[in-house]
Motif scaffolding. Structure first.
Motif, PDB file in Angstrom:
ATOM      1  N   TYR A   1       0.831  -1.212   0.000  1.00  9.77           N
ATOM      2  CA  TYR A   1       0.000   0.000   0.000  1.00  9.77           C
ATOM      3  C   TYR A   1       0.864   1.260   0.000  1.00  9.77           C
ATOM      4  O   TYR A   1       0.547   2.251  -0.668  1.00  9.77           O
ATOM      5  CB  TYR A   1      -0.953  -0.005   1.196  1.00  9.77           C
ATOM      6  CG  TYR A   1      -2.145  -0.911   1.023  1.00  9.77           C
ATOM      7  CD1 TYR A   1      -2.996  -0.761  -0.068  1.00  9.77           C
ATOM      8  CD2 TYR A   1      -2.418  -1.916   1.948  1.00  9.77           C
ATOM      9  CE1 TYR A   1      -4.084  -1.599  -0.226  1.00  9.77           C
ATOM     10  CE2 TYR A   1      -3.515  -2.752   1.788  1.00  9.77           C
ATOM     11  CZ  TYR A   1      -4.334  -2.601   0.696  1.00  9.77           C
ATOM     12  OH  TYR A   1      -5.416  -3.432   0.525  1.00  9.77           O
TER      13      TYR A   1
ATOM     14  N   VAL B   1       2.222   1.731  -3.544  1.00 10.19           N
ATOM     15  CA  VAL B   1       1.182   2.214  -4.462  1.00 10.19           C
ATOM     16  C   VAL B   1       0.937   3.706  -4.250  1.00 10.19           C
ATOM     17  O   VAL B   1       0.876   4.479  -5.214  1.00 10.19           O
ATOM     18  CB  VAL B   1      -0.117   1.401  -4.275  1.00 10.19           C
ATOM     19  CG1 VAL B   1      -1.281   2.063  -5.003  1.00 10.19           C
ATOM     20  CG2 VAL B   1       0.077  -0.025  -4.761  1.00 10.19           C
TER      21      VAL B   1
ATOM     22  N   TRP C   1      -7.440   3.571  -0.119  1.00  6.82           N
ATOM     23  CA  TRP C   1      -7.972   3.995  -1.419  1.00  6.82           C
ATOM     24  C   TRP C   1      -8.177   5.506  -1.494  1.00  6.82           C
ATOM     25  O   TRP C   1      -8.367   6.051  -2.586  1.00  6.82           O
ATOM     26  CB  TRP C   1      -9.287   3.277  -1.700  1.00  6.82           C
ATOM     27  CG  TRP C   1      -9.119   1.813  -1.968  1.00  6.82           C
ATOM     28  CD1 TRP C   1      -7.985   1.172  -2.383  1.00  6.82           C
ATOM     29  CD2 TRP C   1     -10.115   0.803  -1.838  1.00  6.82           C
ATOM     30  NE1 TRP C   1      -8.215  -0.172  -2.517  1.00  6.82           N
ATOM     31  CE2 TRP C   1      -9.515  -0.432  -2.196  1.00  6.82           C
ATOM     32  CE3 TRP C   1     -11.459   0.807  -1.462  1.00  6.82           C
ATOM     33  CZ2 TRP C   1     -10.208  -1.635  -2.192  1.00  6.82           C
ATOM     34  CZ3 TRP C   1     -12.148  -0.398  -1.455  1.00  6.82           C
ATOM     35  CH2 TRP C   1     -11.538  -1.591  -1.828  1.00  6.82           C
TER      36      TRP C   1
END
Length: 197
Positions: A61, A64, A160
């Protein structure tokens, strides 16, 4: 003398874009350090046969998010990978038209990303149901706020959230680039250095 934004709205947009790009690059650098530390920690714990399983997921994560921040900043600096073979042989006027087209397409892509994130996160419905996640799921069949991570035991939407942040920064930088091109500052090796935040 090269064209200037001084005194108009374009200069304000450019300054905001440049400032945000610096924040993005700082965030990307911090996340790169976090990824390195997590990977080293993972190697050490596995070598001692005491593996910590959430480290892999956290590193993914972080990597990303780092990529998204760096990609957005590269738009601001006009450092995204591009093939300029055709642009380089065009006249100055044709180059300006080509860069206007590229900047406009980039801006439209950013706006579409913001729209997609708005639909995905659906904040108005979330507010309307008073942040009741069960009611939100039953009304929208959208499980964005319910899906958990595999090992971190956190809702995935926290990770997200990098998407709407990326989309907003991407769009801001695209608008700044479009305004620069409209002002006559088309990307050449010299103006790319001059325009860098």
């Amino acid at each position: 003398p090269r064209p200037s934004f001084r005194g108009d709205a374009g200069m304000i947009v450019h300054r905001i874009s440049a400032g945000w790009a610096r924040i993005e690059m700082f965030a990307a650098a911090v996340l790169a350090a976090v990824v390195s530390v997590l990977i080293l920690f993972n190697v050490a714990t596995r070598a001692m046969r005491q593996a910590v399983f959430w480290v892999d997921e956290a590193a993914i994560y972080a990597m990303v998010a780092m990529a998204f921040f760096a990609a957005s900043a590269s738009i601001a600096r006009r450092e995204a990978i591009s093939i300029t073979l055709i642009v380089d042989i065009l006249s100055a006027r044709a180059q300006r038209l080509m860069w206007l087209f590229v900047d406009l397409v980039t801006l439209v892509a950013g706006l579409l990303l913001i729209w997609a994130c708005w639909i995905w996160f659906d904040p108005l419905t979330l507010i309307a149901v008073d942040f009741d996640l069960r009611a939100f799921r039953s009304q929208t069949f959208n499980f964005i706020y319910a899906e958990p991570t595999s090992t971190l035991r956190m809702p995935k939407f926290w990770f997200w959230l990098v998407m709407p942040v990326f989309a907003s920064g991407f769009t801001l930088h695209a608008l700044s680039n479009l305004l620069k091109t409209l002002a006559g500052r088309i990307p050449t090796p010299q103006t790319a250095r001059d325009n860098a935040p």
